[in-house]
Design a protein around this motif. Sequence first.
Motif, mmCIF file in Angstrom:
data_model
loop_
_atom_site.group_PDB
_atom_site.id
_atom_site.type_symbol
_atom_site.label_atom_id
_atom_site.label_comp_id
_atom_site.label_asym_id
_atom_site.label_seq_id
_atom_site.Cartn_x
_atom_site.Cartn_y
_atom_site.Cartn_z
ATOM 1 N N HIS A 150 -83.428 108.932 -32.312
ATOM 2 C CA HIS A 150 -82.198 109.694 -32.078
ATOM 3 C C HIS A 150 -82.458 110.803 -31.056
ATOM 4 O O HIS A 150 -81.673 110.996 -30.117
ATOM 5 N N ARG A 151 -83.575 111.515 -31.234
ATOM 6 C CA ARG A 151 -83.931 112.579 -30.285
ATOM 7 C C ARG A 151 -84.209 112.004 -28.895
ATOM 8 O O ARG A 151 -83.822 112.593 -27.879
ATOM 9 N N ASP A 152 -84.888 110.867 -28.852
ATOM 10 C CA ASP A 152 -85.170 110.222 -27.568
ATOM 11 C C ASP A 152 -83.880 109.833 -26.851
ATOM 12 O O ASP A 152 -83.756 109.987 -25.636
ATOM 13 N N LEU A 153 -82.916 109.332 -27.614
ATOM 14 C CA LEU A 153 -81.623 108.984 -27.009
ATOM 15 C C LEU A 153 -80.910 110.227 -26.497
ATOM 16 O O LEU A 153 -80.267 110.186 -25.453
ATOM 17 N N ASP A 154 -81.027 111.324 -27.241
ATOM 18 C CA ASP A 154 -80.461 112.598 -26.777
ATOM 19 C C ASP A 154 -81.012 112.955 -25.406
ATOM 20 O O ASP A 154 -80.263 113.314 -24.496
ATOM 21 N N ALA A 155 -82.325 112.844 -25.267
ATOM 22 C CA ALA A 155 -82.972 113.173 -24.002
ATOM 23 C C ALA A 155 -82.525 112.206 -22.899
ATOM 24 O O ALA A 155 -82.269 112.628 -21.765
ATOM 25 N N ALA A 156 -82.407 110.932 -23.232
ATOM 26 C CA ALA A 156 -81.974 109.944 -22.244
ATOM 27 C C ALA A 156 -80.541 110.206 -21.797
ATOM 28 O O ALA A 156 -80.227 110.098 -20.610
ATOM 29 N N ILE A 157 -79.687 110.569 -22.748
ATOM 30 C CA ILE A 157 -78.291 110.878 -22.424
ATOM 31 C C ILE A 157 -78.222 112.098 -21.512
ATOM 32 O O ILE A 157 -77.503 112.105 -20.510
ATOM 33 N N PRO B 264 -76.314 112.069 -10.173
ATOM 34 C CA PRO B 264 -75.031 112.264 -9.481
ATOM 35 C C PRO B 264 -73.957 111.222 -9.829
ATOM 36 O O PRO B 264 -72.806 111.572 -10.036
ATOM 37 N N MET B 265 -74.329 109.957 -9.915
ATOM 38 C CA MET B 265 -73.370 108.910 -10.284
ATOM 39 C C MET B 265 -73.912 108.162 -11.512
ATOM 40 O O MET B 265 -74.471 107.068 -11.382
ATOM 41 N N PRO B 266 -73.760 108.750 -12.704
ATOM 42 C CA PRO B 266 -74.346 108.121 -13.895
ATOM 43 C C PRO B 266 -73.684 106.778 -14.218
ATOM 44 O O PRO B 266 -72.507 106.558 -13.935
ATOM 45 N N ASP B 267 -74.471 105.900 -14.776
ATOM 46 C CA ASP B 267 -73.980 104.601 -15.244
ATOM 47 C C ASP B 267 -73.214 104.847 -16.547
ATOM 48 O O ASP B 267 -73.807 105.044 -17.604
ATOM 49 N N MET B 268 -71.896 104.843 -16.465
ATOM 50 C CA MET B 268 -71.062 105.188 -17.616
ATOM 51 C C MET B 268 -71.186 104.159 -18.741
ATOM 52 O O MET B 268 -71.086 104.512 -19.909
ATOM 53 N N ILE B 269 -71.411 102.911 -18.386
ATOM 54 C CA ILE B 269 -71.578 101.881 -19.417
ATOM 55 C C ILE B 269 -72.855 102.146 -20.201
ATOM 56 O O ILE B 269 -72.872 102.086 -21.432
ATOM 57 N N GLN B 270 -73.934 102.457 -19.486
ATOM 58 C CA GLN B 270 -75.206 102.761 -20.158
ATOM 59 C C GLN B 270 -75.067 104.011 -21.019
ATOM 60 O O GLN B 270 -75.575 104.066 -22.136
ATOM 61 N N LEU B 271 -74.353 104.995 -20.511
ATOM 62 C CA LEU B 271 -74.134 106.224 -21.261
ATOM 63 C C LEU B 271 -73.396 105.928 -22.569
ATOM 64 O O LEU B 271 -73.773 106.431 -23.633
ATOM 65 N N GLN B 272 -72.372 105.097 -22.504
ATOM 66 C CA GLN B 272 -71.621 104.722 -23.711
ATOM 67 C C GLN B 272 -72.502 103.952 -24.689
ATOM 68 O O GLN B 272 -72.423 104.148 -25.893
ATOM 69 N N ARG B 273 -73.356 103.070 -24.170
ATOM 70 C CA ARG B 273 -74.275 102.322 -25.043
ATOM 71 C C ARG B 273 -75.222 103.263 -25.773
ATOM 72 O O ARG B 273 -75.481 103.094 -26.959
ATOM 73 N N PHE B 274 -75.758 104.224 -25.028
ATOM 74 C CA PHE B 274 -76.646 105.201 -25.657
ATOM 75 C C PHE B 274 -75.926 105.976 -26.757
ATOM 76 O O PHE B 274 -76.462 106.196 -27.835
ATOM 77 N N LYS B 275 -74.701 106.401 -26.470
ATOM 78 C CA LYS B 275 -73.942 107.173 -27.458
ATOM 79 C C LYS B 275 -73.632 106.345 -28.703
ATOM 80 O O LYS B 275 -73.730 106.837 -29.824
ATOM 81 N N LYS B 276 -73.265 105.089 -28.503
ATOM 82 C CA LYS B 276 -72.982 104.211 -29.650
ATOM 83 C C LYS B 276 -74.238 103.976 -30.472
ATOM 84 O O LYS B 276 -74.207 103.984 -31.702
ATOM 85 N N ARG B 277 -75.356 103.764 -29.783
ATOM 86 C CA ARG B 277 -76.632 103.564 -30.493
ATOM 87 C C ARG B 277 -76.978 104.808 -31.298
ATOM 88 O O ARG B 277 -77.447 104.722 -32.433
ATOM 89 N N LYS B 278 -76.734 105.975 -30.706
ATOM 90 C CA LYS B 278 -77.008 107.236 -31.394
ATOM 91 C C LYS B 278 -76.172 107.359 -32.668
ATOM 92 O O LYS B 278 -76.676 107.782 -33.718
ATOM 93 N N LEU B 279 -74.908 106.968 -32.586
ATOM 94 C CA LEU B 279 -74.044 107.005 -33.772
ATOM 95 C C LEU B 279 -74.515 106.036 -34.843
ATOM 96 O O LEU B 279 -74.511 106.357 -36.030
ATOM 97 N N ARG B 280 -74.945 104.844 -34.421
ATOM 98 C CA ARG B 280 -75.468 103.871 -35.401
ATOM 99 C C ARG B 280 -76.720 104.409 -36.080
ATOM 100 O O ARG B 280 -76.908 104.240 -37.287
ATOM 101 N N LEU B 281 -77.574 105.063 -35.304
ATOM 102 C CA LEU B 281 -78.784 105.655 -35.872
ATOM 103 C C LEU B 281 -78.429 106.728 -36.887
ATOM 104 O O LEU B 281 -79.012 106.797 -37.971
#
Length: 65
Positions: free
Chosen positions: A17-24, A31-48
């Motif tokens: 969970h902490r690692d995902l926080d850092a990745a997010i 400058p141009m973040p991958d919004m799909i990857q960002l959403q995946r990270f956030k969803k994974r964080k919620l599942r965790l």
Amino acid sequence: MDEAEIRARIEYLRMEHRDLDAAIDALRLVPMPDMIQLQRFKKRKLRLKDEISLLEDQLVPDIIA
């Protein structure tokens, strides 16, 4: 799963969970973040977080009033 295994699993999930926080945070700095990857990270964080909560509930005995 015994109590020691549950506690070890919780600690592992908290670390992930902490690692995902850092990745997010790092992804947001791009400058141009991958919004799909960002959403995946956030969803994974919620599942965790949900899994951690379920495991913590197993450690707390039910108290019948």
